[in-house]
Enzyme design. Sequence first.
Site, PDB file in Angstrom:
ATOM      1  N   LEU A 182       0.850  -1.282  -0.101  1.00  0.00           N
ATOM      2  CA  LEU A 182       0.121   0.191   0.210  1.00  0.00           C
ATOM      3  C   LEU A 182       0.958   1.160   0.005  1.00  0.00           C
ATOM      4  O   LEU A 182       1.944   1.343   0.936  1.00  0.00           O
ATOM      5  CB  LEU A 182      -1.006   0.093   1.126  1.00  0.00           C
ATOM      6  CG  LEU A 182      -1.819  -1.010   1.376  1.00  0.00           C
ATOM      7  CD1 LEU A 182      -2.742  -0.892   2.847  1.00  0.00           C
ATOM      8  CD2 LEU A 182      -2.932  -1.035   0.269  1.00  0.00           C
ATOM      9  N   HIS A 183       0.825   2.213  -0.840  1.00  0.00           N
ATOM     10  CA  HIS A 183       1.523   3.364  -0.639  1.00  0.00           C
ATOM     11  C   HIS A 183       0.661   4.502  -1.037  1.00  0.00           C
ATOM     12  O   HIS A 183       0.927   5.814  -0.994  1.00  0.00           O
ATOM     13  CB  HIS A 183       2.565   3.156  -1.787  1.00  0.00           C
ATOM     14  CG  HIS A 183       2.270   3.318  -3.328  1.00  0.00           C
ATOM     15  ND1 HIS A 183       1.769   2.036  -3.876  1.00  0.00           N
ATOM     16  CD2 HIS A 183       2.493   4.147  -4.197  1.00  0.00           C
ATOM     17  CE1 HIS A 183       1.620   2.576  -5.305  1.00  0.00           C
ATOM     18  NE2 HIS A 183       2.008   3.605  -5.237  1.00  0.00           N
ATOM     19  N   ARG A 184      -0.661   4.106  -1.652  1.00  0.00           N
ATOM     20  CA  ARG A 184      -1.292   5.447  -2.542  1.00  0.00           C
ATOM     21  C   ARG A 184      -1.781   6.457  -1.119  1.00  0.00           C
ATOM     22  O   ARG A 184      -2.337   5.840  -0.383  1.00  0.00           O
ATOM     23  CB  ARG A 184      -2.387   5.087  -3.391  1.00  0.00           C
ATOM     24  CG  ARG A 184      -1.830   4.394  -4.667  1.00  0.00           C
ATOM     25  CD  ARG A 184      -2.628   4.476  -5.815  1.00  0.00           C
ATOM     26  NE  ARG A 184      -2.256   3.504  -6.922  1.00  0.00           N
ATOM     27  CZ  ARG A 184      -1.276   4.158  -7.941  1.00  0.00           C
ATOM     28  NH1 ARG A 184      -1.120   5.505  -7.733  1.00  0.00           N
ATOM     29  NH2 ARG A 184      -0.749   3.576  -8.630  1.00  0.00           N
ATOM     30  N   ASP A 219      -2.276  -1.605  -4.121  1.00  0.00           N
ATOM     31  CA  ASP A 219      -2.860  -0.405  -4.883  1.00  0.00           C
ATOM     32  C   ASP A 219      -2.000  -0.012  -5.912  1.00  0.00           C
ATOM     33  O   ASP A 219      -1.909   1.009  -6.270  1.00  0.00           O
ATOM     34  CB  ASP A 219      -3.256   0.656  -3.831  1.00  0.00           C
ATOM     35  CG  ASP A 219      -2.192   1.123  -2.891  1.00  0.00           C
ATOM     36  OD1 ASP A 219      -1.016   0.784  -3.223  1.00  0.00           O
ATOM     37  OD2 ASP A 219      -2.125   1.811  -2.059  1.00  0.00           O
TER      38      ASP A 219
END
Length: 360
Positions: free
Chosen positions: A205-207, A279
């Site tokens: 997850l990074h967004r 994501d």
Amino acid sequence: MINIDIIAGARPNFMKVAPIIEAISARDDMDFRLIHTGQHYDKNMSGSFFEQLNIPEPDVNLGAGGGTQAEQTAAIMIGYEKLLMQQPSDLCLVVGDVTSTMACAITAQKLHIKVAHVEGGIRSGDWTMPEEINRLVTDSITNYFFTTSATANETLAASGVSKDRIHFVGNTMIDTLLKNKSRLMKPAVWDEKNLKEGEYIVMTLHRPANVDEEDTLKSMMSELVNNSNGLPLVFPVHPRTAKILKDLGIEADNLIYTEPLSYLEFNYLVSKAKAVVTDSGGITEETTVMGIPCMTLRNNTERPETITQGTNELLGVNPKAIAPAMKKLFSGDWKKGSIPELWDGKTGERIATILAKELA
């Protein structure tokens, strides 16, 4: 001799340029200058890719570093403009949709140097994503489009791009994956946590939409932990996300945080996972080719072929969508998927052949 600038700035770019570099290197009518903009500067996010993927050391590093979107864009444009004014090239080849892609395309066109965009025409329709703005701007000033799918071809044609400028070639990221499949490396976490094939889930997850909203992030992590049937959740964490998770105190017995992994290590984990939760767009392409179930925590995707043909499902950003998806996974009902057309490991060669013809 045709002289081509190949631009790489962030982690996904390196996998995409490797096959193009290899294909151009094999020809005697073309030469290239590899330009690292310095957009990513963490060793595992950047440096190790050159070693692992046999990419030559960059001829130039613009050293753009961090900062806001505008600061980064400006630093890349200033650095690249100085270089082109001293040593112009025949073509600027950009890949993907990061800040470097857009910044170098603009700079080249303003100095009357043609632009080729690898992965042209992909769209999420979500203007809140910086990548979508980068795609739109880059494609509006591109001369030669190299596409990964029929959907991208249709998008470009609908926006007024003439068919002779659109080249459906496949996916260079898949070239890199197929070439390195036998070289994937077991990361340290495999033995440290006694991981077993098909008995863990990989997540990334990074967004900002997922990691910046504290309540959303807590709910997502809780749903993932509670619905993973006790399987380890292996989460290689981006430094920015790691700080947020630490501040929120998100921990569980089956939640395994690791440092960002190198390309060969990360894809080793993916290739043997029960499933992937992400994501990221690029990872959905790799899971499609590897036949690994993939759940995307986004409301949209610029890679619809990973859903219509591949193993990916778009869950959205509502944490409540996670439980039914996990139930489907563990009941054995996840779709098998197929590999999209021309994702065959020969895209780099096709691009080099077309450029030689176009620029002759």
